[in-house]
Design a protein around this motif. Structure first.
Motif, mmCIF file in Angstrom:
data_model
loop_
_atom_site.group_PDB
_atom_site.id
_atom_site.type_symbol
_atom_site.label_atom_id
_atom_site.label_comp_id
_atom_site.label_asym_id
_atom_site.label_seq_id
_atom_site.Cartn_x
_atom_site.Cartn_y
_atom_site.Cartn_z
ATOM 1 N N ALA A 77 3.775 6.241 15.030
ATOM 2 C CA ALA A 77 2.775 5.594 14.132
ATOM 3 C C ALA A 77 2.507 6.251 13.086
ATOM 4 O O ALA A 77 2.221 5.982 11.810
ATOM 5 C CB ALA A 77 1.452 5.324 15.171
ATOM 6 N N THR A 78 2.590 7.875 13.230
ATOM 7 C CA THR A 78 2.167 8.695 11.826
ATOM 8 C C THR A 78 3.236 8.589 10.980
ATOM 9 O O THR A 78 2.904 8.656 9.888
ATOM 10 C CB THR A 78 2.258 10.169 12.320
ATOM 11 N N TRP A 79 4.417 8.465 11.261
ATOM 12 C CA TRP A 79 5.743 8.045 10.376
ATOM 13 C C TRP A 79 5.485 6.907 9.515
ATOM 14 O O TRP A 79 5.384 6.901 8.522
ATOM 15 C CB TRP A 79 7.011 7.880 11.236
ATOM 16 N N SER A 80 4.862 5.960 10.363
ATOM 17 C CA SER A 80 4.232 4.528 9.422
ATOM 18 C C SER A 80 3.218 4.825 8.707
ATOM 19 O O SER A 80 3.178 4.367 7.496
ATOM 20 C CB SER A 80 3.968 3.188 10.711
ATOM 21 N N ALA A 81 2.324 5.807 9.108
ATOM 22 C CA ALA A 81 1.213 5.963 8.111
ATOM 23 C C ALA A 81 1.592 6.601 6.812
ATOM 24 O O ALA A 81 0.788 6.377 5.691
ATOM 25 C CB ALA A 81 0.126 6.997 8.928
ATOM 26 N N LEU A 82 2.595 7.549 6.978
ATOM 27 C CA LEU A 82 3.140 8.400 5.946
ATOM 28 C C LEU A 82 4.064 7.548 4.889
ATOM 29 O O LEU A 82 3.826 7.401 3.864
ATOM 30 C CB LEU A 82 3.775 9.661 6.378
ATOM 31 N N PHE A 83 4.945 6.874 5.580
ATOM 32 C CA PHE A 83 5.826 6.047 4.708
ATOM 33 C C PHE A 83 5.740 4.541 4.769
ATOM 34 O O PHE A 83 6.661 3.937 3.853
ATOM 35 C CB PHE A 83 7.213 6.364 5.309
ATOM 36 N N GLY A 84 4.810 4.063 5.528
ATOM 37 C CA GLY A 84 4.709 2.534 5.294
ATOM 38 C C GLY A 84 5.581 1.755 6.478
ATOM 39 O O GLY A 84 6.658 2.583 7.183
ATOM 40 N N ASP A 85 5.410 0.586 6.443
ATOM 41 C CA ASP A 85 6.261 -0.189 7.275
ATOM 42 C C ASP A 85 7.756 -0.165 6.828
ATOM 43 O O ASP A 85 7.862 -0.378 5.848
ATOM 44 C CB ASP A 85 5.852 -1.836 7.086
ATOM 45 N N PRO A 86 8.495 0.376 7.669
ATOM 46 C CA PRO A 86 9.843 0.365 7.545
ATOM 47 C C PRO A 86 10.573 -0.894 6.945
ATOM 48 O O PRO A 86 11.847 -0.897 6.481
ATOM 49 C CB PRO A 86 10.806 0.779 8.700
ATOM 50 N N GLY A 87 10.046 -2.048 7.373
ATOM 51 C CA GLY A 87 10.732 -3.207 7.056
ATOM 52 C C GLY A 87 11.897 -3.603 7.804
ATOM 53 O O GLY A 87 12.187 -2.862 8.758
#
Length: 278
Positions: free
Chosen positions: A134-144
């Motif tokens: 979740a922290t990766w998503s918070a930093l970089f956004g939804d990977p799509g």
């Protein structure tokens, strides 16, 4: 003879029931009626709709694609034999040994989930993002839906990250890694399509491809990530290899007590979403 699709649904339900939310990196709340994942949690982890997961479990959705089965296998933290069983239950051939591995072992998934304070992404040999916390998503956004880092870098769609060694050196290292992957997976059709596409659409990629000869050596490196809500954050970026799985675990860490650590703490609290005032 393929196993009926109802068997596929039973497998998904059984493996969903046995997976602890904590091992999946989800908050464990009181009042849960079962120890495993809720259907909506599995849908979230696999990037599917809740209705589609329901129809799969009930046997009403037929012929799930290999992409869907792979996503479910990763979300359910299946072992390789279990993953292959799920593919066969869907009437599909399991991924062959000559293909780029996208299966993330359960132990690696638990590691990523439990190190929730650190942005962690797991990449396949072709630099496709296959798992993240979740922290990766918070930093970089939804990977799509398109999660290949090499394509993103050479099409200008990559997140705003400035490597200390420079953008060109970073791009060249990705091309070197991709050439190494092609030498080890010459029969992987998807990898071949990616290379052909980028050689056709990116002059820089084609130039690097014709000149790079050796795989890149990944060392600890400082990178600055620009986030729209908190601005620049300076990280130490490390690439860890998973023996036997041909995966790269990419971590971004900040110095404890630093302003950068404070910004990352804020992103974890907000999930990277815009701050609002009452």
């Amino acid at each position: 003879m393929a196993v009926p699709h109802s068997g596929f649904g039973r497998l998904v339900r059984a493996w969903r029931d046995r997976l602890s939310p904590a091992d999946a990196g989800l908050p464990v709340t009181t009042g849960r009626r079962a120890p495993g994942l809720r259907r909506e949690e599995l849908a979230q982890l696999a990037g599917l709709s809740v209705d589609y997961v329901l129809r799969l479990e009930q046997g009403r959705a037929k012929n799930p694609s290999a992409q869907v089965v792979g996503a479910l296998a990763r979300a359910l933290q299946l072992s390789r034999p279990e993953r292959d069983q799920l593919y066969r239950a869907a009437g599909l051939l399991p991924p062959q040994d000559g293909s780029v591995n996208t299966h993330v072992p359960p132990g690696v998934q638990r590691l990523v989930a439990r190190l929730g304070d650190v942005p962690i992404g797991v990449f396949a040999a072709d630099w496709t993002l296959v798992w993240w916390n979740a922290t990766w998503s918070a930093l970089f956004g939804d990977p799509g839906s398109d999660r290949n880092l090499v394509r993103a870098v050479f099409t200008g769609a990559a997140p705003p990250v400035r490597p200390e060694r420079g953008a060109e050196a970073f791009a060249m290292s990705l091309v070197a890694d991709l050439k190494d992957a092609v030498s080890r997976y010459p029969a992987d059709a998807q990898l071949d399509r990616l290379v052909r596409e980028l050689r056709r659409t990116s002059h820089a990629f084609a130039r690097y491809w014709d000149t790079q000869t050796a795989a890149a050596v990944h060392e600890s490196e400082r990178k600055t990530v620009t986030h729209p809500e908190v601005g620049d954050i300076l990280f130490d970026c490390d690439v860890l290899l998973v023996p036997g799985a041909d995966l790269r675990v990419v971590t971004y860490t900040t110095a404890a007590g630093s302003a950068d650590a404070g910004k990352l703490d804020l992103l974890r609290v907000t999930g990277g979403r815009p701050l609002t005032t009452s």
